[in-house]
Enzyme design. Structure first.
Site, PDB file in Angstrom:
ATOM      1  N   GLU A  47       0.835  -1.214   0.000  1.00  0.00           N
ATOM      2  CA  GLU A  47       0.000   0.000   0.000  1.00  0.00           C
ATOM      3  C   GLU A  47       0.860   1.250   0.000  1.00  0.00           C
ATOM      4  O   GLU A  47       1.984   1.241   0.501  1.00  0.00           O
ATOM      5  CB  GLU A  47      -0.872   0.016   1.266  1.00  0.00           C
ATOM      6  CG  GLU A  47      -2.319  -0.402   1.028  1.00  0.00           C
ATOM      7  CD  GLU A  47      -3.140   0.662   0.318  1.00  0.00           C
ATOM      8  OE1 GLU A  47      -2.598   1.479  -0.440  1.00  0.00           O
ATOM      9  OE2 GLU A  47      -4.363   0.673   0.525  1.00  0.00           O
ATOM     10  N   ASP A  48       0.321   2.322  -0.542  1.00  0.00           N
ATOM     11  CA  ASP A  48       1.004   3.608  -0.454  1.00  0.00           C
ATOM     12  C   ASP A  48       0.878   4.173   0.957  1.00  0.00           C
ATOM     13  O   ASP A  48       1.832   4.643   1.548  1.00  0.00           O
ATOM     14  CB  ASP A  48       0.436   4.601  -1.489  1.00  0.00           C
ATOM     15  CG  ASP A  48      -1.097   4.661  -1.494  1.00  0.00           C
ATOM     16  OD1 ASP A  48      -1.755   3.925  -0.727  1.00  0.00           O
ATOM     17  OD2 ASP A  48      -1.649   5.457  -2.275  1.00  0.00           O
ATOM     18  N   ARG A  71       0.688  12.549  -8.727  1.00  0.00           N
ATOM     19  CA  ARG A  71       1.281  11.213  -8.559  1.00  0.00           C
ATOM     20  C   ARG A  71       2.727  11.175  -9.037  1.00  0.00           C
ATOM     21  O   ARG A  71       3.517  10.334  -8.621  1.00  0.00           O
ATOM     22  CB  ARG A  71       0.487  10.164  -9.350  1.00  0.00           C
ATOM     23  CG  ARG A  71      -0.926   9.917  -8.840  1.00  0.00           C
ATOM     24  CD  ARG A  71      -1.468   8.634  -9.477  1.00  0.00           C
ATOM     25  NE  ARG A  71      -2.909   8.517  -9.397  1.00  0.00           N
ATOM     26  CZ  ARG A  71      -3.566   7.973  -8.367  1.00  0.00           C
ATOM     27  NH1 ARG A  71      -2.908   7.501  -7.343  1.00  0.00           N
ATOM     28  NH2 ARG A  71      -4.879   7.907  -8.373  1.00  0.00           N
ATOM     29  N   PHE A  83      -2.982  15.635   4.580  1.00  0.00           N
ATOM     30  CA  PHE A  83      -3.219  14.989   3.298  1.00  0.00           C
ATOM     31  C   PHE A  83      -1.973  15.134   2.426  1.00  0.00           C
ATOM     32  O   PHE A  83      -1.552  16.240   2.103  1.00  0.00           O
ATOM     33  CB  PHE A  83      -4.438  15.569   2.586  1.00  0.00           C
ATOM     34  CG  PHE A  83      -4.912  14.670   1.487  1.00  0.00           C
ATOM     35  CD1 PHE A  83      -5.722  13.585   1.758  1.00  0.00           C
ATOM     36  CD2 PHE A  83      -4.494  14.876   0.176  1.00  0.00           C
ATOM     37  CE1 PHE A  83      -6.130  12.725   0.753  1.00  0.00           C
ATOM     38  CE2 PHE A  83      -4.898  14.016  -0.843  1.00  0.00           C
ATOM     39  CZ  PHE A  83      -5.721  12.940  -0.547  1.00  0.00           C
ATOM     40  N   ASP A 105      -4.490   4.794   6.272  1.00  0.00           N
ATOM     41  CA  ASP A 105      -5.114   5.952   6.905  1.00  0.00           C
ATOM     42  C   ASP A 105      -6.137   5.436   7.923  1.00  0.00           C
ATOM     43  O   ASP A 105      -5.773   5.072   9.034  1.00  0.00           O
ATOM     44  CB  ASP A 105      -5.745   6.792   5.784  1.00  0.00           C
ATOM     45  CG  ASP A 105      -6.340   8.098   6.258  1.00  0.00           C
ATOM     46  OD1 ASP A 105      -6.043   8.508   7.382  1.00  0.00           O
ATOM     47  OD2 ASP A 105      -7.105   8.715   5.494  1.00  0.00           O
TER      48      ASP A 105
HETATM   49  P1  IMP Z   1      -7.910   4.026   4.314  1.00  0.00           P
HETATM   50  O1  IMP Z   1      -8.871   2.994   3.845  1.00  0.00           O
HETATM   51  O2  IMP Z   1      -8.593   5.170   5.032  1.00  0.00           O
HETATM   52  O3  IMP Z   1      -6.771   3.453   5.135  1.00  0.00           O
HETATM   53  O4  IMP Z   1      -7.324   4.745   3.047  1.00  0.00           O
HETATM   54  C1  IMP Z   1      -6.463   4.132   2.246  1.00  0.00           C
HETATM   55  C2  IMP Z   1      -6.366   4.813   0.902  1.00  0.00           C
HETATM   56  O5  IMP Z   1      -6.795   6.176   0.897  1.00  0.00           O
HETATM   57  C3  IMP Z   1      -4.919   4.857   0.505  1.00  0.00           C
HETATM   58  O6  IMP Z   1      -4.546   3.684  -0.153  1.00  0.00           O
HETATM   59  C4  IMP Z   1      -4.861   6.081  -0.380  1.00  0.00           C
HETATM   60  O7  IMP Z   1      -5.153   5.710  -1.706  1.00  0.00           O
HETATM   61  C5  IMP Z   1      -5.929   6.985   0.159  1.00  0.00           C
HETATM   62  N1  IMP Z   1      -5.327   8.015   1.036  1.00  0.00           N
HETATM   63  C6  IMP Z   1      -5.359   8.079   2.386  1.00  0.00           C
HETATM   64  N2  IMP Z   1      -4.704   9.143   2.860  1.00  0.00           N
HETATM   65  C7  IMP Z   1      -4.209   9.775   1.772  1.00  0.00           C
HETATM   66  C8  IMP Z   1      -3.408  10.960   1.603  1.00  0.00           C
HETATM   67  O8  IMP Z   1      -2.978  11.661   2.527  1.00  0.00           O
HETATM   68  N3  IMP Z   1      -3.107  11.286   0.311  1.00  0.00           N
HETATM   69  C9  IMP Z   1      -3.518  10.562  -0.764  1.00  0.00           C
HETATM   70  N4  IMP Z   1      -4.261   9.447  -0.651  1.00  0.00           N
HETATM   71  C10 IMP Z   1      -4.610   9.062   0.610  1.00  0.00           C
HETATM   72 MG    MG Z   2      -4.242   3.385  -2.076  1.00  0.00          MG
END
Ligand code: IMP
Ligand code: MG
Length: 173
Positions: A96-97, A162, A149, A100
């Protein structure tokens, strides 16, 4: 919307990615390893990580939709594109990148576990710990970051940024 200064430089990313790949290479020596990248955000990290891994490794991708075009998660995760290969009996690392809320990974882990991999673990470049809503075990982590963010190195805001070679952060005005 404005782009701010560099949060994590290209050099810091490169050396951390190398360390992570070295650890993965030693942990999975002699095992059938498949890296599963979560599209689209992980593709840059995946490409760099992969090239630093020194053991046999396969690559696959899975696509989910979680954020839409906002900077806050809707909490709804949808599978947009499934894996091309079967992971049954193989050692899987989800790449994963950023983690969150953890909702995306929690959904994916549950989904992929039903296919009975030999093991499944998580590798993420970034971790926004403060915003966690679902418990996800992260085995390999690049950097902890504050609740901002961020964009760049694969991460987007409305599909842009990106291509930045570093991690930067933006603020809504
Ligand atoms: P989660 O399900 O809330 O953990 O979110 C995961 C996904 O949300 C990540 O794989 C990202 O694609 C996107 N995401 C969460 N935070 C950020 C951020 O700060 N910048 C860009 N994408 C984010
Ligand atoms: Mg992602």
């Amino acid at each position: 919307m404005k782009t701010h200064k560099v949060l994590i430089s290209k050099t810091r990313i490169q050396s951390r990615v190398k360390q992570m790949a070295r650890k993965i290479s030693s942990d999975y020596r002699g095992k059938e390893l498949v890296l599963v990248g979560v599209l689209r955000g992980s593709f840059v990290f995946m490409a760099d990580l992969l090239r630093e891994i020194s053991i046999p490794v396969e690559v696959d991708f899975i696509a989910v939709a979680s954020y839409g075009n906002s900077t806050r998660t809707g909490g709804v995760v949808r599978l947009n594109q499934d894996l091309s290969s079967t992971i049954t009996g193989r050692h899987v690392i989800l790449v994963e990148d950023i983690v969150d809320s953890g909702l995306t990974l929690s959904y994916l882990l549950n989904n992929l576990k039903t296919r009975r991999p030999a093991s499944i673990d998580v590798c993420t470049l970034l971790d926004k710990k403060d915003r966690r809503r679902a418990r996800v075990p992260v085995k390999y982590k690049g950097f902890n970051i504050p609740d901002k963010f961020v964009v760049g190195y694969g991460l987007d805001y409305k599909q842009r940024y990106r291509n930045l070679p570093y991690i930067s952060w933006i603020e809504e005005e």
